[in-house]
Motif scaffolding. Structure first.
Motif, PDB file in Angstrom:
ATOM      1  N   ASP A 238     100.626  49.278 -17.091  1.00  0.00           N
ATOM      2  CA  ASP A 238      99.678  47.627 -16.817  1.00  0.00           C
ATOM      3  C   ASP A 238      99.933  46.616 -15.237  1.00  0.00           C
ATOM      4  O   ASP A 238     101.043  47.033 -15.522  1.00  0.00           O
ATOM      5  N   PHE A 245      97.226  43.010 -22.347  1.00  0.00           N
ATOM      6  CA  PHE A 245      99.172  43.989 -22.698  1.00  0.00           C
ATOM      7  C   PHE A 245      98.231  43.964 -24.118  1.00  0.00           C
ATOM      8  O   PHE A 245      99.294  45.105 -24.649  1.00  0.00           O
ATOM      9  N   PRO A 274     101.865  37.509 -21.631  1.00  0.00           N
ATOM     10  CA  PRO A 274     100.867  37.214 -22.901  1.00  0.00           C
ATOM     11  C   PRO A 274     101.934  37.447 -24.391  1.00  0.00           C
ATOM     12  O   PRO A 274     103.028  37.221 -23.839  1.00  0.00           O
ATOM     13  N   PHE A 276     103.991  39.033 -27.456  1.00  0.00           N
ATOM     14  CA  PHE A 276     104.310  40.157 -27.296  1.00  0.00           C
ATOM     15  C   PHE A 276     104.883  40.235 -28.860  1.00  0.00           C
ATOM     16  O   PHE A 276     106.045  39.920 -29.639  1.00  0.00           O
TER      17      PHE A 276
END
Lengths: 350, 350
Positions: A238, A245, A274, A276
């Motif tokens: 990444d 992601f 982002p 998760f």
């Protein structure tokens, strides 16, 4: 200028050291996407090198996305932010034109962390003397941090090996374009990249040997990736973060390893981090590891010889060397952040 | 009922097998927080055990937060969702009252995955015959999944060792209350828990030997945690997700290891997944690993003997055994999800 007497070098390096030269200062911290208004060209005195220092005439300056984050005061980096009203700085190669250190003679080609300036005073401990015969051109040496980052992420953090299905985000960038090729050399069964345009995607497949590439602007990124990795990706490198992601978590195979080395999408846009999906992380037993070269500086020393060998074996080093010297540096960085470049980018001094 | 003749066991296990008995069905998939409206008590025939099966009279049924997620059709679990109009199920211990399998005689105490019902037909492969002398009471055997989860997360995934500063979220729960104590036994220098009330926090420190505990409702959770871990936490066992995951990233030390085994805050509330500060993950070189026992089933076999030894050495097994049988199961689960219990929770049949 006063300095030790130096014999004229074969390349005539000392021939014409001016009293004053050009530099580019950061004069405003950008609020959102970078524009050239953040910079100003200035004229500064050429320094006299102090004891243990050399004066270097800048040859090439590398430009990288991470520079954008160093412009923010609250940047999340292990290095201090750029100071206002001082020169920007970055990876540089140049030629020593005056020396007050025996170990680094006039005429030597050196790599160093250098100011956006025509001349730089560099402590010898901070200058690496380069073997001009090791790599094809000086700007190849500017890729050392990119190459070492790619190597560390792919090999040490993700542990890519035989049979892995590897997804690289930002695959057309300076790190990603090397990372995909490194993954292949370490045994990956399949290498998939994301990039910001259809043209870049074609280039990844046609020129760099990626098995597939996906434009990250598609509506259903996870769905598009799944078509190329029906059994899931086992490794994700990444360099971008954000929605990519999140998509990678969705298409990860059980026990997939994520090496997180960049967060460009957030750095540039000031976007939120982002989300998760920890539920998926649990069910898939994902291993997500952040990494930065600051925690593995020894890889910088490993890179040049490996790079030389891999180039001899057919690795491609995609790079753009922009002519025009200091005045084009701001534009080049803005263009890079806007996705207008492929591979490694540097500016050649006039 | 027809089955092989079985001699009456010393405990009189076969004495009174009724034709019909009670069960609790899931009758509606909850939309948001669970209420007892999702359940209905029913009367069902008591099954005849088939060949290779036993009939078990339920003794204790364990209740756990993960059951909430199995009620959703799109639950992110490695096991199928609960079916509507069938009994809920969970970890159970009970006594064999009829057997068509030589290996498991009438009178045996067995652990199994059992229905919320007074009687269960269980395949012998799915029944573990227990040694009643191994652990102090039958409900201790219900904690095997919780204990193995705690052990796997702390030891195998996070690799807790000497000197670690360990943060456990959901520390007053069935897994967390064991995990903190396991971390201490594996050498942790400092064990910090989060819980949902000041009373639970006091209990963690006073009764379970945590060094500190923080109510996760405080305004500045990261700040509160930092007071107890000024140099950062080196290990985070995540059983909760959400804002606590985000705070843990903020207070993580360089190279901290996260073992993510639960996401209760998202499961219950249908809340979005936490944001993951990948910038911090990079700078701190965090390693975040999801885990579930389904990927490490062997730990289930390890747990009972270790548990026995640790109990002998002073480990506390915090548990609540609720009396009242099947009718109180729905209320007990609702109360557990609302944070009204500490440690392991089970219901004792009438």
């Amino acid at each position: 200028m006063t300095m030790n007497e130096c014999p004229p070098s074969p390349s005539g390096a000392t021939a014409a050291i001016p009293d004053r030269a050009r530099a580019v200062h950061l004069v405003a911290r950008p609020d959102g996407p970078l524009t050239t208004d953040a910079f100003r060209g200035v004229e500064v005195p050429v320094p006299d090198p102090g004891p243990g220092h050399v004066l270097v005439r800048t040859g090439h300056l590398g430009v990288a996305a991470v520079m954008r984050e160093r412009m923010d005061l609250d940047g999340d980096l292990p290095v201090p932010p750029y100071a206002l009203d001082e020169p920007m700085s970055g990876p540089a190669v140049g030629t020593v034109v005056a020396s007050r250190a025996e170990a680094v003679p006039v005429g030597a080609l050196v790599a160093y962390w250098g100011p956006w300036a025509e001349y730089a005073e560099v402590a010898v401990e901070a200058a690496r003397v380069l073997d001009p015969a090791l790599l094809p051109a000086p700007q190849y040496h500017l890729a050392t941090a990119n190459g070492a980052t790619a190597l560390h992420g792919v090999r040490d953090v993700a542990g890519v090996g035989r049979g892995d299905v590897v997804l690289v985000s930002g695959a057309a960038g300076g790190v990603g374009s090397l990372a995909g090729q490194i993954a292949r050399r370490l045994g990956a069964a399949r290498v998939i990249g994301t990039a910001g345009s259809a043209a870049k995607c074609r280039w990844l497949v046609d020129e760099l040997g990626f098995d597939a590439a996906v434009d990250h602007h598609v509506d259903d990124l996870a769905g598009a990736l799944r078509e190329h990795a029906p059994d899931g990706v086992t490794v994700y490198l990444d360099l971008v973060g954000g929605a990519q992601f999140e998509a990678a978590v969705a298409v990860a195979a059980t026990h997939a390893r994520f090496a997180v080395g960049g967060a460009l999408s957030t750095q540039q846009a000031g976007a939120p981090w982002p989300r998760f999906d920890t539920g998926a992380a649990i069910v898939k037993a994902l291993a997500v590891r952040g990494f930065a070269l600051v925690h593995a500086p020894q890889v910088l020393g490993e890179w040049p010889a490996l790079f030389r060998r891999w180039l001899a074996e057919g690795m491609t080093f995609p790079h753009t060397s922009v002519d025009g010297g200091l005045p084009v540096l701001p534009d080049t960085l803005v263009a890079l952040l806007a996705g207008h470049h492929r591979g490694h980018v540097s500016v050649r001094m006039a």
